[in-house]
Design a protein around this motif. Structure first.
Motif, mmCIF file in Angstrom:
data_model
loop_
_atom_site.group_PDB
_atom_site.id
_atom_site.type_symbol
_atom_site.label_atom_id
_atom_site.label_comp_id
_atom_site.label_asym_id
_atom_site.label_seq_id
_atom_site.Cartn_x
_atom_site.Cartn_y
_atom_site.Cartn_z
ATOM 1 N N ILE A 1 -7.345 8.833 -4.042
ATOM 2 C CA ILE A 1 -6.950 7.733 -4.832
ATOM 3 C C ILE A 1 -8.162 6.865 -5.313
ATOM 4 O O ILE A 1 -8.150 6.356 -6.320
ATOM 5 C CB ILE A 1 -5.632 6.988 -4.431
ATOM 6 C CG1 ILE A 1 -4.640 7.900 -3.816
ATOM 7 C CG2 ILE A 1 -5.435 5.571 -4.948
ATOM 8 C CD1 ILE A 1 -3.953 8.370 -4.984
ATOM 9 N N GLN A 2 -8.867 6.494 -4.400
ATOM 10 C CA GLN A 2 -10.161 5.778 -4.793
ATOM 11 C C GLN A 2 -10.948 6.512 -5.936
ATOM 12 O O GLN A 2 -11.446 5.758 -6.634
ATOM 13 C CB GLN A 2 -10.778 5.560 -3.373
ATOM 14 C CG GLN A 2 -10.086 4.475 -2.183
ATOM 15 C CD GLN A 2 -11.001 4.263 -1.074
ATOM 16 O OE1 GLN A 2 -12.020 4.128 -1.304
ATOM 17 N NE2 GLN A 2 -10.562 4.120 0.081
ATOM 18 N N GLU A 3 -11.020 7.722 -5.368
ATOM 19 C CA GLU A 3 -11.929 8.398 -6.711
ATOM 20 C C GLU A 3 -11.395 8.416 -7.781
ATOM 21 O O GLU A 3 -12.019 8.161 -9.040
ATOM 22 C CB GLU A 3 -12.239 9.828 -6.272
ATOM 23 C CG GLU A 3 -13.072 10.154 -4.860
ATOM 24 C CD GLU A 3 -14.686 9.836 -5.452
ATOM 25 O OE1 GLU A 3 -15.000 10.218 -6.523
ATOM 26 O OE2 GLU A 3 -15.369 9.085 -4.846
ATOM 27 N N LEU B 1 0.846 -1.227 -0.011
ATOM 28 C CA LEU B 1 -0.206 -0.011 0.076
ATOM 29 C C LEU B 1 0.933 1.278 -0.032
ATOM 30 O O LEU B 1 0.653 2.236 -0.786
ATOM 31 C CB LEU B 1 -0.687 -0.045 1.198
ATOM 32 C CG LEU B 1 -2.132 -0.991 0.961
ATOM 33 C CD1 LEU B 1 -2.883 -0.901 2.434
ATOM 34 C CD2 LEU B 1 -3.108 -0.666 0.046
ATOM 35 N N LEU B 2 1.972 1.254 0.910
ATOM 36 C CA LEU B 2 2.752 2.467 0.835
ATOM 37 C C LEU B 2 3.288 2.915 -0.511
ATOM 38 O O LEU B 2 3.154 3.954 -0.783
ATOM 39 C CB LEU B 2 4.065 2.373 1.895
ATOM 40 C CG LEU B 2 4.875 3.298 1.907
ATOM 41 C CD1 LEU B 2 4.414 4.456 2.850
ATOM 42 C CD2 LEU B 2 6.132 2.714 2.825
ATOM 43 N N ILE C 1 -3.272 -5.323 -6.350
ATOM 44 C CA ILE C 1 -3.073 -4.174 -5.818
ATOM 45 C C ILE C 1 -4.062 -2.931 -6.031
ATOM 46 O O ILE C 1 -4.127 -2.550 -5.131
ATOM 47 C CB ILE C 1 -1.693 -3.620 -6.412
ATOM 48 C CG1 ILE C 1 -0.587 -4.332 -6.105
ATOM 49 C CG2 ILE C 1 -1.237 -2.007 -6.133
ATOM 50 C CD1 ILE C 1 0.904 -4.143 -6.818
ATOM 51 N N VAL C 2 -4.601 -3.115 -7.133
ATOM 52 C CA VAL C 2 -5.640 -2.260 -7.338
ATOM 53 C C VAL C 2 -6.991 -2.202 -6.395
ATOM 54 O O VAL C 2 -7.499 -1.625 -5.858
ATOM 55 C CB VAL C 2 -6.419 -2.301 -8.822
ATOM 56 C CG1 VAL C 2 -7.379 -1.503 -9.055
ATOM 57 C CG2 VAL C 2 -5.182 -1.750 -9.777
ATOM 58 N N GLU C 3 -7.176 -3.515 -6.077
ATOM 59 C CA GLU C 3 -8.346 -4.045 -5.272
ATOM 60 C C GLU C 3 -7.968 -3.463 -4.007
ATOM 61 O O GLU C 3 -8.985 -2.865 -3.134
ATOM 62 C CB GLU C 3 -8.615 -5.551 -5.378
ATOM 63 C CG GLU C 3 -9.252 -5.915 -6.456
ATOM 64 C CD GLU C 3 -10.596 -5.309 -6.983
ATOM 65 O OE1 GLU C 3 -11.444 -4.934 -5.849
ATOM 66 O OE2 GLU C 3 -10.603 -4.570 -8.101
ATOM 67 N N ALA C 4 -6.725 -3.947 -3.388
ATOM 68 C CA ALA C 4 -6.217 -3.308 -2.132
ATOM 69 C C ALA C 4 -6.289 -1.623 -2.059
ATOM 70 O O ALA C 4 -6.936 -0.987 -1.091
ATOM 71 C CB ALA C 4 -4.991 -3.609 -1.876
ATOM 72 N N LEU C 5 -6.131 -1.136 -3.077
ATOM 73 C CA LEU C 5 -6.081 0.565 -2.964
ATOM 74 C C LEU C 5 -7.763 0.915 -3.027
ATOM 75 O O LEU C 5 -8.268 2.011 -2.430
ATOM 76 C CB LEU C 5 -5.333 1.189 -4.259
ATOM 77 C CG LEU C 5 -4.165 0.726 -4.244
ATOM 78 C CD1 LEU C 5 -3.470 1.291 -5.834
ATOM 79 C CD2 LEU C 5 -3.317 1.747 -3.212
ATOM 80 N N LYS C 6 -8.362 0.251 -3.775
ATOM 81 C CA LYS C 6 -9.909 0.713 -3.955
ATOM 82 C C LYS C 6 -10.686 0.403 -2.488
ATOM 83 O O LYS C 6 -11.550 1.210 -1.983
ATOM 84 C CB LYS C 6 -10.738 -0.209 -4.706
ATOM 85 C CG LYS C 6 -10.413 0.090 -6.313
ATOM 86 C CD LYS C 6 -11.196 -1.113 -7.071
ATOM 87 C CE LYS C 6 -10.791 -0.541 -8.551
ATOM 88 N NZ LYS C 6 -11.679 -1.621 -9.403
ATOM 89 N N LYS C 7 -9.906 -0.365 -1.489
ATOM 90 C CA LYS C 7 -10.632 -0.370 -0.407
ATOM 91 C C LYS C 7 -9.666 0.238 0.918
ATOM 92 O O LYS C 7 -10.541 0.828 1.718
ATOM 93 C CB LYS C 7 -10.498 -2.027 0.026
ATOM 94 C CG LYS C 7 -11.210 -2.965 -0.732
ATOM 95 C CD LYS C 7 -10.920 -4.398 -0.386
ATOM 96 C CE LYS C 7 -11.737 -5.432 -1.051
ATOM 97 N NZ LYS C 7 -11.415 -6.763 -0.757
ATOM 98 N N GLU C 8 -8.559 0.705 0.701
ATOM 99 C CA GLU C 8 -7.661 1.147 1.751
ATOM 100 C C GLU C 8 -7.016 2.509 1.382
ATOM 101 O O GLU C 8 -6.121 3.026 2.118
ATOM 102 C CB GLU C 8 -6.792 0.030 2.487
ATOM 103 C CG GLU C 8 -7.785 -1.009 2.978
ATOM 104 C CD GLU C 8 -6.685 -2.129 3.757
ATOM 105 O OE1 GLU C 8 -5.982 -1.674 4.360
ATOM 106 O OE2 GLU C 8 -6.778 -3.350 3.371
ATOM 107 N N ALA C 9 -7.059 2.828 0.160
ATOM 108 C CA ALA C 9 -6.050 4.124 -0.184
ATOM 109 C C ALA C 9 -6.785 5.245 0.273
ATOM 110 O O ALA C 9 -8.073 5.168 0.676
ATOM 111 C CB ALA C 9 -5.914 4.096 -1.602
#
Length: 307
Positions: free
Chosen positions: A282-284, A242-243, A270-278
């Motif tokens: 970034i999610q937008e 994530l970092l 990685i993208v799925e993790a960002l959609k949940k926790e970024a």
């Protein structure tokens, strides 16, 4: 043959067969959880994690009724999470039309310009082919973008030396599938996100419509973060993933990138993790950007192809 098979370690799961899509999806979820559990144990033992730390294994899905007379063989395990998620993506996309085998070839060495992995990929193919239904032709997809540059030589060796060389195999190249679709990407740059090795050998980024991130001056400094994010997935290090991924996608957002090619099979994870926790911005951004997955593009071609 004994030397070849010695490259295959003990299987994580024996040749496991499923006929129900819900059952195999549940099994894959349990398998993914077990990979995380194994990673925790290895970290507690101060072991450096890599694909090769995990056991190989075979998993086959044959829908009731048998499906098409074509069988999809997935060579995964490079790394194991990407292989499992790739199998899930294939099953969801294909529904019950095709039978599918996943071979997690975790023993394949890291893709690197200093190491030739042709024989390891050949060993994986030799091990997996006998597990495919003998009455079906085989469609081959390799769930590692960085392994694709080797596949022409692998298949040449297969057809010259394999005891299974009479089997009909169609190899589906991620690169060729992407290039066929690249003319439809439009005038906007489609930026390829890929490993250092894939970028160095030009897996993506040498066409009129695709630009490798490491070749764009405003983004090239973030190639190292992209590599660290990918390695974070492989080493089951969520924090590192994530970092570094947030730094990469923040840079892409600031640059104004509208189309991204996910040129590594760890990137959908990685993208799925960002959609949940970024962070929210970034999610937008991810909601507004167009993402191209070579696996999905290849599956679209695969389902359209005819005997």
């Amino acid at each position: 043959m004994s030397t070849l098979m010695s490259q295959c370690p003990t299987l994580a799961f024996n040749t496991t067969l499923f006929n129900n899509s819900e059952d195999i999806m549940s099994y894959l979820d349990v398998y993914i959880d077990s990979l995380y559990d194994d990673a925790v144990l290895m970290k507690q033992a101060n072991q450096d994690l890599a694909d090769q730390c995990f056991s190989s294994g075979l998993l086959t899905y044959i829908p009731l009724g048998g499906g098409s007379d074509r069988h999809l063989l997935l060579l995964g395990g490079m790394g194991p999470l990407a292989g499992a998620f790739g199998m899930k993506a294939c099953l969801s996309f294909l529904e019950d039309e095709y039978s599918v085998t996943l071979f997690q070839a975790c023993f394949v060495p890291k893709r690197d310009s200093d190491l030739d992995i042709v024989m390891s990929l050949y060993a994986a193919l030799e091990h997996a082919i006998p597990q495919c239904p003998s009455h079906k032709s085989i469609d081959l997809i390799v769930l590692c973008n960085s392994a694709h540059p080797y596949m022409e030589r692998v298949l040449k060796h297969f057809y010259q030396h394999s005891v299974h060389k009479d089997r009909t195999i169609r190899f589906h190249s991620f690169k060729k599938s992407v290039e066929k679709r690249s003319s439809a990407f439009g005038k906007l740059k489609c930026i390829a996100l890929q490993t250092n090795f894939a970028a160095s050998v030009g897996v993506y980024g040498d066409s009129d419509h695709i630009y490798s991130m490491d070749k764009i001056p405003d983004l090239s400094a973030y190639q190292k973060n992209l590599a660290l994010a990918i390695e974070g997935v492989k080493s089951f290090d969520k924090h590192a993933t994530l970092l570094n991924a947030i730094k990469v996608f923040q840079a892409l957002k600031d640059y104004g990138a509208k189309r991204l090619l996910l040129g590594c099979t760890e990137l959908p994870i990685i993208v799925e993790a960002l959609k949940k926790e970024a962070p929210h911005d970034i999610q937008e951004y991810l909601l507004g950007v167009t993402l191209f997955d070579p696996l999905i593009l290849t599956l679209q071609e695969f389902t359209q192809a005819r005997m």
